[in-house]
Design an enzyme around this catalytic site. Structure first.
Site, PDB file in Angstrom:
ATOM      1  N   GLU A 155      -3.536  -1.944  -0.416  1.00  0.00           N
ATOM      2  CA  GLU A 155      -3.258  -3.376  -0.541  1.00  0.00           C
ATOM      3  C   GLU A 155      -2.810  -3.958   0.800  1.00  0.00           C
ATOM      4  O   GLU A 155      -1.627  -3.907   1.144  1.00  0.00           O
ATOM      5  CB  GLU A 155      -2.155  -3.647  -1.576  1.00  0.00           C
ATOM      6  CG  GLU A 155      -2.590  -3.448  -3.012  1.00  0.00           C
ATOM      7  CD  GLU A 155      -1.483  -3.816  -4.005  1.00  0.00           C
ATOM      8  OE1 GLU A 155      -0.343  -4.083  -3.582  1.00  0.00           O
ATOM      9  OE2 GLU A 155      -1.780  -3.806  -5.213  1.00  0.00           O
ATOM     10  N   GLU A 243      -6.553  -0.506  -9.213  1.00  0.00           N
ATOM     11  CA  GLU A 243      -5.247  -0.643  -9.885  1.00  0.00           C
ATOM     12  C   GLU A 243      -5.273  -1.848 -10.799  1.00  0.00           C
ATOM     13  O   GLU A 243      -5.787  -2.902 -10.427  1.00  0.00           O
ATOM     14  CB  GLU A 243      -4.131  -0.961  -8.879  1.00  0.00           C
ATOM     15  CG  GLU A 243      -3.428   0.194  -8.294  1.00  0.00           C
ATOM     16  CD  GLU A 243      -2.296  -0.259  -7.361  1.00  0.00           C
ATOM     17  OE1 GLU A 243      -1.652  -1.303  -7.621  1.00  0.00           O
ATOM     18  OE2 GLU A 243      -2.084   0.441  -6.370  1.00  0.00           O
TER      19      GLU A 243
END
Ligand code: MG
Length: 320
Positions: A155, A243
């Site tokens: 991320e 995710e």
């Protein structure tokens, strides 16, 4: 409520055919991830928590947990999350973290599951040489296995796709491709892997088999993010939800249902965050649950129960 699914898993094991035997090496074709016969495929599974020493989630990095998720959750893909720069991570203690990641990858290969090797950081561009070394090691060990998918940046924060993330990605992809020419590589997108629109506007074109990361947490991310992701797909890039998280502390999460429908409609693979017993809303098991797997219903959190029912419902049928 899932007796029929368990029965089919038993039949499945008797024939000694695994998901990876059946679907083989995955490839990116247009905006789809396809199997060895060029049919779109959507995998559903679990992400492990950060691998870092002493963070608790590391206790679950066991082959028995991978096996349990396959048997009891119908998981077809797992994700090993290599913590990098934070305490107890790869930079401080590479050996123990690599061993945990290898435990999960080896178990997935033994069980015939797909597995994501994830460089789990918010600052990958600051550790490019370490990332190159890590992925060269992984590609050398695992590049010949159909099971393996590389995820080179979990991320990114609010940094430029064009000036920072894309150049980082091209460096790491080049290093992997020098060793492994064909396994899928997934690239994180700005703002916690929500800005798939920025990757769609300037995709990586010098390499094949590239997908882009979309993360969604149903407490924050709703129709506006599905619309953004649909537009990115329509522009031609492939997405991978490495995710996602349910609302947590409740089994009633209508957004999770909408997201699962969206994933199913668009053939998007997804991994639930996270295999852990830390007291937070996304952990799938309660504090002090068995770190070997074999969980009973009373050990599952509401998030775990909801996620498990999503996986039982959405995993591809091996009888297709
Ligand atoms: Mg390969």
């Amino acid at each position: 409520e899932d007796g029929s699914t368990k029965e089919y898993v038993l039949i499945f094991n008797k024939n000694n055919t695994t998901i990876v035997d059946q679907y083989g090496l995955l490839q990116v074709v247009g905006n789809k991830i396809v199997d060895k016969n060029n049919n779109p495929i959507s995998l559903a599974g679990n992400s492990f928590f950060w691998s870092n020493n002493g963070w608790g989630g590391s206790d679950f990095y066991k082959a028995s947990v991978v096996s349990w998720l396959k048997i009891d959750w119908n998981t077809t893909i797992v994700r090993a999350a290599m913590g990098v720069e934070e305490s107890g991570g790869y930079l401080e203690s590479s050996g123990s973290n690599i061993n945990r990641v290898k435990t999960i990858v080896d178990a997935a290969i033994d069980e015939g599951l797909y597995v994501i090797i994830d460089w789990h950081t918010h600052h990958a561009e600051d550790y490019t040489s370490e990332s190159v070394a890590f992925f060269e090691e992984m590609a050398t060990l695992y590049g010949d296995y159909d099971n393996v998918i590389y995820e080179i940046y979990n991320e990114p924060l609010d940094v430029s796709w064009d000036a920072v993330i894309k150049p980082y990605a091209e460096t790491i992809i080049g290093a992997i491709r020098a060793i492994d020419s064909d396994n899928i590589i997934v690239v994180g997108t700005p703002e916690w892997s929500q800005r798939v629109d920025l990757a769609a506007a300037n995709p990586i074109t010098t390499y094949d088999n590239i997908a882009y990361t979309l993360h969604f947490y149903s407490v924050h991310h709703t129709q506006w993010l599905r619309d953004r992701a649909s537009a990115a797909l329509n522009s031609g890039i492939a997405l991978f939800a490495t995710e996602w998280g349910v609302l947590g502390y409740t089994q009633n999460d209508p957004e999770a249902e909408k997201w699962m429908e969206w994933c199913s409609d668009n053939d998007i693979s997804h991994c639930s965050w996270a295999v852990n017993d830390k007291e937070e809303e996304w952990s799938i098991v309660k504090p002090n649950s068995n770190s070997n797997g074999s969980w009973n219903d009373s050990e599952l959190t509401d998030a775990g129960k909801l996620t498990r029912s999503c996986l039982l419902y959405t995993s591809p049928s091996p009888r297709d």
